[in-house]
Design an enzyme around this catalytic site. Structure first.
Site, mmCIF file in Angstrom:
data_model
loop_
_atom_site.group_PDB
_atom_site.id
_atom_site.type_symbol
_atom_site.label_atom_id
_atom_site.label_comp_id
_atom_site.label_asym_id
_atom_site.label_seq_id
_atom_site.Cartn_x
_atom_site.Cartn_y
_atom_site.Cartn_z
ATOM 1 N N ASP A 1 0.862 -1.174 0.000
ATOM 2 C CA ASP A 1 0.000 0.000 0.000
ATOM 3 C C ASP A 1 0.903 1.230 0.000
ATOM 4 O OD1 ASP A 1 -2.894 1.097 0.464
ATOM 5 O OD2 ASP A 1 -1.607 2.226 1.828
ATOM 6 N N GLU B 1 0.982 5.611 0.330
ATOM 7 C CA GLU B 1 0.348 6.897 0.569
ATOM 8 C C GLU B 1 1.063 7.920 -0.301
ATOM 9 O OE1 GLU B 1 -2.372 7.010 2.188
ATOM 10 O OE2 GLU B 1 -2.229 4.969 2.975
ATOM 11 N N HIS C 1 -5.499 4.535 6.505
ATOM 12 C CA HIS C 1 -4.794 5.366 5.533
ATOM 13 C C HIS C 1 -3.325 5.581 5.906
ATOM 14 C CE1 HIS C 1 -8.256 6.191 3.039
ATOM 15 N NE2 HIS C 1 -8.960 6.499 4.116
#
Length: 577
Positions: A31, A33, A175
């Site tokens: 993942d 950001e 997040h």
């Protein structure tokens, strides 16, 4: 519907036949950001990745990244990552190579991400920006897999937070990259549990389960069932036994099986798979034999779904015409002493233009008799670029030195024309005629590439017989018997088997090569090129050579350093001895 077309018979494949079992696959769940949603414009602020295999944790990778720019307030509000947090973090140039090493350490690695196009888009943009080649890895998107597995009633939303809640993930997405990657791991495992009872037990079956696989593709997967896990050539055949497609593989079963999965995205090939009723194969001793057999099968069958099958041996050559005042001609059937091969007519034409700049060969197309020519000089004669043999101003004997200069250049006996061209290039650069210099540079580069390629291939094709050997990676050897540029025999000796008796048996059973015309003695240029590429790989050894392998002393090989600079777009000439 055509009722006469044979139907594929469903075949229940064993787990081994289906491909790579899921418990042997290394999943790198990642993942990212970022500062925004536009790869190449926005950049990465945090990496998070979890490596798993067979349900076991193998490693974690997590770090903040200094984006070297501001972070928009709305992104700070979403992720909680502030500019102060990343101020002392490593830059992307430090983090990306470390991540690629973490993610690509296993040949059976699959990258997994929730909404994978977003994360993979940023990784590819970062790799391109920093000069890294993006690794050829399978990518699995858990959003797409969830939409395939779950009904709308069960999962109205496929957002990571919704799926994590649905499956009771141990980590709640927030997040932040590593936590979101851990949550995605739990979602992935839950989805894999759902597809197991549906008969999805391998990576190939998992990719084949995704929506992009057509029913026709999935229904034909039994065609790969009987293929061996060996190098070779495969032929897809249609209802009338016609050859639809020819390809090569280091592992026939695995490669053909990929045509029936989501990994095959080419519309043309999907159409072929839907039409095919059988897959034939030819086992080969090693990849070189497979590559050569593929070329020969393409030439024999011209399968309509192979893009290069219409002219598999097509190459362009520059040759001199047979007349008292020879001129240059671009042809596909070379004569002795021809220059080439070139991959296209355009590249051959560039080389012709370079030759005309250095060697005073006539450029007109008219036939000029040896005696009493009655033509009129053209504008090139007025520019002192032609001695006007058409008007009788030059005899065949006067013209002959230009012909000999070209022959010496092609044979690698004299490279003075190249030096003259490079001197001209230097003049263009010095006088700041940069556009003309760029065109001139491209012409020289095209000529040198054609000369170098031709001299290397000609040197190989001139040898009546040589025997080459390469390690097979398991302690044994792969052998190739090559006669005048053609593969005459191929085989191997496994570890522990005496190699020379195998070599002698291969020589005795090798094909007899009938010589043809031209600089390659009739051998197809592409076959000679494939053999040369195999021989030039590190680790290849020459077991025996009937005649010395010769390279011309003043050949184009001595200009490779200049050519590399030219290919990089550099102008000028620094000189070479």
């Amino acid at each position: 519907m055509n009722q006469d077309r044979p139907r594929a018979i469903p075949v229940q494949l064993s787990l081994e036949q289906l491909g790579t079992p899921l418990h042997e696959v290394t999943f790198v769940v990642l993942d990212l950001e970022t500062t925004g949603g536009r790869p190449g414009t926005d950049t990465i602020t945090e990496f998070g990745a979890v490596k798993i295999r067979g349900g076991q944790l193998l490693g974690e990778f997590g770090t903040l990244v200094d984006p070297e720019r501001g972070i928009p307030p709305e992104v700070v509000a979403l992720t909680g990552i502030t500019e102060a947090m990343v101020r002392d973090a490593p830059k992307l140039a430090e983090v990306l190579p470390a991540f690629l090493e973490f993610a690509t350490g296993d040949a059976k690695t699959v990258l997994v991400a929730h909404n994978a196009p977003f994360d993979i888009g940023f990784l590819k943009a970062a790799s391109a920006q920093l000069g890294y080649e993006w690794p050829k890895l399978q990518v699995l998107c858990t959003v797409r897999l969830a939409r395939r597995v779950l009904s709308r009633e069960e999962a109205p939303s496929c957002r990571l937070s919704a799926l994590a809640a649905l499956f009771g993930a141990a980590v709640t997405p927030n997040h932040r990259a590593l936590d979101d990657a851990k949550a995605t791991v739990d979602v992935l495992h839950a989805l894999l549990e759902r597809v197991g009872p549906l008969g999805v037990h391998s990576l190939e079956e998992l990719l084949g389960y995704l929506p992009e696989v057509t029913a026709a593709q999935r229904g034909k997967r039994g065609l790969a069932g009987g293929l061996p896990e060996r190098p070779g050539v495969y032929l897809f055949r249609g209802p009338s036994e016609e050859v639809l497609y020819v390809g090569t593989a280091t592992n026939l079963r695995r490669r053909v099986g990929q045509y029936f999965t989501a990994g095959e995205t080419r519309a043309r090939v999907r159409d072929m798979v839907a039409f095919a009723v059988r897959v034939d194969h030819v086992e080969c001793a090693h990849p070189l034999e497979a590559a050569v057999r593929e070329l020969r099968l393409l030439a024999a069958h011209r399968p309509r779904y192979n893009r290069r099958s219409t002219q598999p041996h097509r190459a362009w050559w520059i040759t001199l015409t047979d007349e008292p005042f020879p001129r240059l001609s671009v042809v596909t059937t070379p004569r002795e002493g021809a220059l080439g091969p070139f991959t296209s007519r355009n590249t051959a034409t560039l080389a012709v233009e370079a030759i005309h700049e250095a060697i005073p060969l006539r450029q007109c197309n008219q036939r000029i008799p040896a005696r009493n020519p009655q033509g009129r000089p053209c504008v090139l004669a007025d520019l002192d670029r032609c001695a006007a043999p058409c008007a009788g101003h030059q005899s065949p004997a006067d013209y002959a030195p230009a012909v000999e200069a070209l022959r010496a250049l092609v044979a690698g006996h004299d490279d003075n024309p190249v030096r003259l061209l490079l001197d001209q290039l230097g003049t263009f650069a010095t006088t700041e005629r940069f556009e003309q210099a760029g065109l001139h540079r491209d012409r020289i580069a095209g000529l040198l590439k054609g000369l170098d390629r031709g001299q290397r291939l000609t040197a190989l094709a001139a040898i009546p017989e040589f025997i080459a050997a390469r390690p097979d990676g398991s302690g044994g050897w792969q052998f190739a018997i090559v006669r005048h540029g053609r593969l005459a025999s191929a085989g191997g000796a496994r570890r522990g088997v005496a190699p020379m008796p195998v070599v002698e048996a291969l020589v005795l059973g090798a094909e007899t090569v009938l010589l043809g015309a031209g600089p390659l003695f009739g051998a197809p240029a592409e076959e000679v090129r494939v053999i040369l590429r195999w021989v030039e790989q590190p680790g290849t050894r020459l077991v025996r050579v009937a005649e010395p392998w010769r390279s011309p002393a003043r050949g184009a090989a001595r200009w490779r350093e200049w050519l590399e600079r030219a290919e990089a777009g550099r102008q000028g000439y620094a000189g070479a001895d």
